[in-house]
Design a protein around this motif. Structure first.
Motif, short mmCIF file in Angstrom:
data_model
loop_
_atom_site.label_atom_id
_atom_site.label_comp_id
_atom_site.label_asym_id
_atom_site.label_seq_id
_atom_site.Cartn_x
_atom_site.Cartn_y
_atom_site.Cartn_z
N TYR A 44 6.00 -2.93 -8.41
CA TYR A 44 5.25 -4.11 -8.00
C TYR A 44 4.42 -4.68 -9.14
O TYR A 44 4.07 -3.97 -10.08
CB TYR A 44 4.30 -3.76 -6.86
N PRO A 92 0.64 -8.60 -4.00
CA PRO A 92 1.59 -7.76 -4.72
C PRO A 92 3.00 -8.29 -4.52
O PRO A 92 3.33 -8.80 -3.45
CB PRO A 92 1.44 -6.39 -4.05
N ARG A 131 7.07 -7.32 -5.19
CA ARG A 131 8.14 -6.44 -5.66
C ARG A 131 9.16 -7.34 -6.32
O ARG A 131 10.04 -7.89 -5.67
CB ARG A 131 8.75 -5.68 -4.48
#
Lengths: 343, 620
Positions: free
Chosen positions: B241, B420, B422
């Motif tokens: 992340y 965050p 990914r």
């Protein structure tokens, strides 16, 4: 850019579209001279692009067998800027009129000149709005009676060349539709210039403003009302080259070369690299009177300066960025600098 | 940091915590908030942020107008919003307290810099008779921690050669250090940040670090708290992340798409809040062959991008509402030219200059309909900071593969918010196939001849034998020559509309985000309301209600199954930060009795507002 030896003729640059300007329009002459200059500039047809805004003159790209875009009011300089950045090798020509360039698109014109993109701007000045059928334009003289100014215009007109100088233009010239030879020569010089070339072309609108420039273009008056400036040459004019312009300090004055008081050596010698003198020349803008004392309207290349072009610097920055950082790595960009893992 | 940890404090576990940092716009609030967010994200928490700052560059110090805020929500559970109310309110002065007290939970904690509550500050923030709220027992419902941050900051920099002004500038680090102690965070990420930020000024790195540590140690030694809080990492899907802000996501998405299409990116823009950060971010990445151009105005920004697209680059422009309004004429040009172009609108409060730093979703109708003539342009929207990446990539894909301008709608809330992400690897991203003509053939080149998708080919200046002219005047079918023929005009209007409608065949079908395909109530959203709706629906589902969330990312054309899908619900409500724009289109398009849920306050929805409205509908 394919610098191949081209063997084009003017006909190669003529598109299959029927030219639809009013009969007698000055645009025909300009189109013809542009078509006859293009074979000489040494650029392949596919590398030439004409971009125009809106107005009678802006139909121009349709009639040339090159790449072209007829765009929207006043925005041709901005479109051409983006195009030139996308491909600096193209030969880009902007076609615009006095309303398009100086009114609705005034902002873009000054910023184009300031940034000095390498392109040619052909400003067709007829001192009237032709396409919208006859309103006064930003170059119409004060007091001009038109459909929108029945009591005479109270606007002060723009001096397009002084405006271009104010924006630090690097090639500033004036010519006219009715002098094909001079027009061709200026087009050629403009194309040779690296940077933004602004050419104001006096163009007759025989429907809405016939004869606006007659005093400069008609055989009977032209010699006394115009002076064709050439780099290194004295400012001589008149039917028998009997008059000249002399600088009295910073004031241009008309002198009689036949009286014996002055010779050509006493005259103002044109220096197109001299910014302040070019400024004086551009300011010779008053409407001539019968009075011999009045200054002639100058034509030719007023000012020229070599200066780096925007697109060169932009691409140099890209090149230098690639040299220092390496070619963009998409993987690294997606990842960024701070990551963490969840298992 | 091991040596700083002590055992005398109890640890209390928390699922999620919302902190609101507030102070004068010169107090470094945004930096403090973003540092805490980044550190928490790096630790593994899920995070959502909401920066909220004044429109004036520097409103008078100490006044309500000058209060800058940064709210963040971090947790060991998935987080979708910055939180409705906060658990901790950090205030650097009296004005910050006055402006934000309503956002603190009853029983919440106020951390106050006492130095910001002197007579002058009390007067400027309009406390009656200059009564100090910290001393008059008016804050009985809250827990107050008073710290003289200014004094302690100066004290910790006693040995430093910096001037008083420079010393005081680092007082935000004291607060940050204190909160790091409270929530067991590491100082290392901020230390790294300071080293990068003040690369050439080692004395500032030293001073800021000293103050940061002083704040941390103060927490440890002052016995202000007997309890430290622990917010464990969130059980997010496995993977690597990073943190991302919305505008940054847009910029990276655009670059990724240009790389995948194999075309240089041209970005023409004029500075405007809150879109400017896209220009700033793109300008940093010139080694990706990004040509960023700060134009003289909004019209030049879009027209330069049109010129660049004509030249074979992917032309992009971004702005906010007032700037988009100025681009209107050029949008029509791009539409009739049938040239690829991406227009990002980071929406803000309107009309006119409106609320430049506040969020709104009121430009949807402008995006879909705001042009003269029949000028259909696809419209898509991003739903969160990380989704800005996906949607920017998608906007470029549609623009290029369908030869059309495309609107991407974002807004101030997600543009400046962070979460965050990914991130994908480059090879996970779809290839983009530009319909370019590489060379002339024996057949005559017709610039407006179409393929089965209704898409014309892209012939770029510089290719021999493809010379052609395009423009804003109506064109003859296939040849592109100017034509005023009435039949031709109607045909061309139809062909352009059909081309856009066909895009629906090349986008995903609409899915239900949460809940069942058939339910009593559907909460239908678009754009940045996603997080608040997500949280509300999650809670409603947990409480056993028959409710579903449907979030539309493709607003024009809609996914092909949207109408059918919506007809499966008894009721549909549409929360929007406008007076009901999507709901208007849904009603007219599908003849569904969808109901608006409007909020036009320059602020995002709270999950509670949506939940309460949903409950009313469920009870009715």
């Amino acid at each position: 850019m394919t610098q191949e030896q081209t063997t084009y003729t003017a006909k190669d640059f003529s598109s299959d579209q029927e030219v639809r300007w009013c009969p007698g329009c000055g645009d025909y002459s300009i189109l013809k001279q542009v078509q006859s200059v293009l074979p000489d500039i040494g650029v392949a047809k596919e590398d030439i692009v004409f971009i125009s805004g809106i107005g009678c003159s802006s139909r121009f790209p349709y009639y040339l067998n090159t790449y072209g875009m007829h765009s929207i009011h006043g925005r041709a300089p901005a479109i051409a800027s983006g195009l030139k950045i996308s491909n600096p090798d193209l030969s880009v020509w902007v076609i615009t009129g006095d309303g398009d360039a100086l009114s609705i698109g005034g902002n873009h014109l000054i910023h184009l000149l300031r940034r000095n993109f390498d392109m040619n701007v052909l400003l067709f000045n007829n001192e009237i709005y032709g396409l919208t059928k006859g309103q006064y334009s930003p170059t119409s003289p004060e007091g001009k009676v038109t459909k929108s100014t029945p009591m005479g215009s109270v606007d002060h007109p723009f001096n397009p060349l002084a405006l271009a100088a104010g924006a630090d233009g690097t090639f500033i010239a004036r010519t006219m539709d009715r002098d094909p030879k001079h027009l061709r020569q200026i087009l050629k010089e403009a194309d040779d210039h690296k940077g933004t070339s602004l050419i104001e072309i006096y163009q007759n609108c025989n429907v809405f403003n016939d004869g606006a420039f007659g005093v400069f273009t008609d055989k009977g008056t032209k010699a006394d009302t115009t002076v064709f400036v050439e780099h290194g040459q004295p400012l001589v004019f008149g039917e028998h080259e009997n008059k000249g312009v002399r600088l009295d300090g910073a004031t241009p004055v008309v002198v009689d070369l036949e009286s014996g008081d002055f010779s050509k050596d006493d005259l103002w010698k044109h220096d197109k690299t001299d910014r302040s003198k070019a400024g004086l020349l551009m300011r010779c803008f008053e409407t001539p009177t019968k009075d011999l004392e009045s200054l002639p309207r100058p034509f030719g290349v007023f000012y020229q300066e070599d200066k780096t072009c925007y697109e060169e610097m932009l691409h140099a920055q890209i090149k230098s960025s690639i040299e220092t950082k390496g070619n963009g790595d998409l993987e690294a960009l997606l990842r960024g600098t701070n990551t963490w893992e969840i298992e | 940091m091991e040596d700083l940890k002590t055992i005398k404090h109890n640890k209390e576990s928390k699922q999620d915590v919302a902190i609101l940092f507030a102070g004068d716009s010169g107090d470094g609030i945004q930096l403090t908030g973003s540092q805490f967010s980044n550190t928490s994200a790096l630790f593994g928490n899920d995070v959502s942020t909401f920066p909220d700052y004044p429109a004036e560059i520097r409103a008078p110090q100490g006044t309500i107008a000058g209060v800058s805020g940064f709210q963040l929500n971090f947790g060991s559970i998935e987080i979708f919003t910055p939180g409705d109310l906060c658990d901790v309110l950090v205030v650097m002065n009296a004005a910050a307290l006055k402006a934000n007290l309503g956002k603190l939970k009853i029983g919440g904690t106020i951390i106050a810099n006492t130095d910001g509550f002197d007579k002058k500050n009390l007067k400027l923030s309009g406390y009656v008779d200059m009564r100090n709220p910290l001393e008059d027992n008016s804050l009985g419902k809250y827990r107050i921690i008073e710290i003289d941050v200014t004094k302690l900051t100066r004290e910790s920099l006693k040995e430093s050669a910096l001037g008083i002004k420079e010393k005081d500038r680092s007082k935000n680090m004291f607060v940050l250090g204190f909160l790091y102690w409270m929530y067991n965070r590491e100082l290392a990420p901020t230390e790294k940040f300071l080293h990068e930020k003040f690369k050439s000024k080692p004395d500032l790195i030293e001073a800021n670090m000293a103050v940061l540590k002083a704040g941390y140690n103060y927490g440890d030694t002052s016995e202000t708290f007997t309890t430290r809080y622990e917010v464990k990492p969130a059980p997010l899907p496995k993977g690597v992340y990073r943190n991302i802000m919305g505008n940054q996501g847009v910029a990276i998405g655009l670059i990724a798409a240009s790389q995948k299409a194999g075309l240089p990116l041209f970005y023409g823009s004029y500075p405007i809040t809150p879109a400017s950060d896209i220009l700033h971010e793109l300008s940093k990445h010139k080694n990706f062959n990004v040509r960023s151009f700060q134009a003289e105005d909004e019209i030049a920004a879009i027209t330069s991008a049109i010129g660049a697209s004509f030249g074979g680059n992917i032309g992009i422009t971004a702005s906010s509402g007032p700037g988009i309004a100025l681009k209107g004429e050029a949008l029509g040009l791009a539409c009739i030219l049938e040239i690829p172009l991406v227009i990002v609108n980071v929406q803000r409060g309107g009309p006119s200059t409106g609320l430049p730093t506040k969020t709104e979703q009121a430009d949807l109708l402008q995006a879909i309909y705001g042009r003269n003539g029949e000028a259909p342009i696809p419209v898509i929207a991003a739903s969160s900071p990380r989704d800005c990446f996906n949607q920017a990539f998608e906007a470029v894909r549609i623009a290029i593969e369908h030869m059309t301008p495309v609107f991407l709608l974002s807004d101030g809330y997600i543009a400046n918010g962070a979460e965050p992400w990914r991130f994908p690897s480059a090879d996970q991203l779809k290839a983009i196939n530009p319909p370019v003509v590489k060379e002339a053939t024996d057949e005559e080149f017709l610039p407006y001849r179409r393929d089965e998708k209704g898409v014309r080919q892209w012939a770029v200046p510089g290719i021999k034998g493809l010379e052609h002219r395009i423009g804003g005047l109506e064109k003859q079918d296939e040849t592109g020559n100017v034509s005023y023929d009435p039949e031709n005009h109607e045909k061309m209007v139809g062909l352009r509309a059909e081309k856009i409608a066909k895009i629906a065949d090349f986008i995903p079908l609409q899915k239900v985000d949460q809940g069942a395909e058939k339910a009593k109530l559907c909460i239908l959203g678009w754009g940045s309301t996603y997080g608040a709706i997500k949280t509300a629906v999650k809670e409603l589902l947990a409480e056993g209600h028959s409710v579903s969330q449907v979030h539309v990312k493709y607003l024009f054309p809609f996914p092909k199954n949207l109408g059918e899908l919506l007809k499966g619900f008894d009721q549909v409500i549409v929360p929007e930060l406008n007076k009901g724009q999507l709901v208007k289109i849904i009603r007219s398009e599908f003849l569904i009795d969808a109901k608006p849920l409007s909020k036009v306050k320059g602020l995002p929805f709270s999950a509670t507002e949506i939940k309460e409205a949903a409950l009313k509908h469920l009870e009715s």
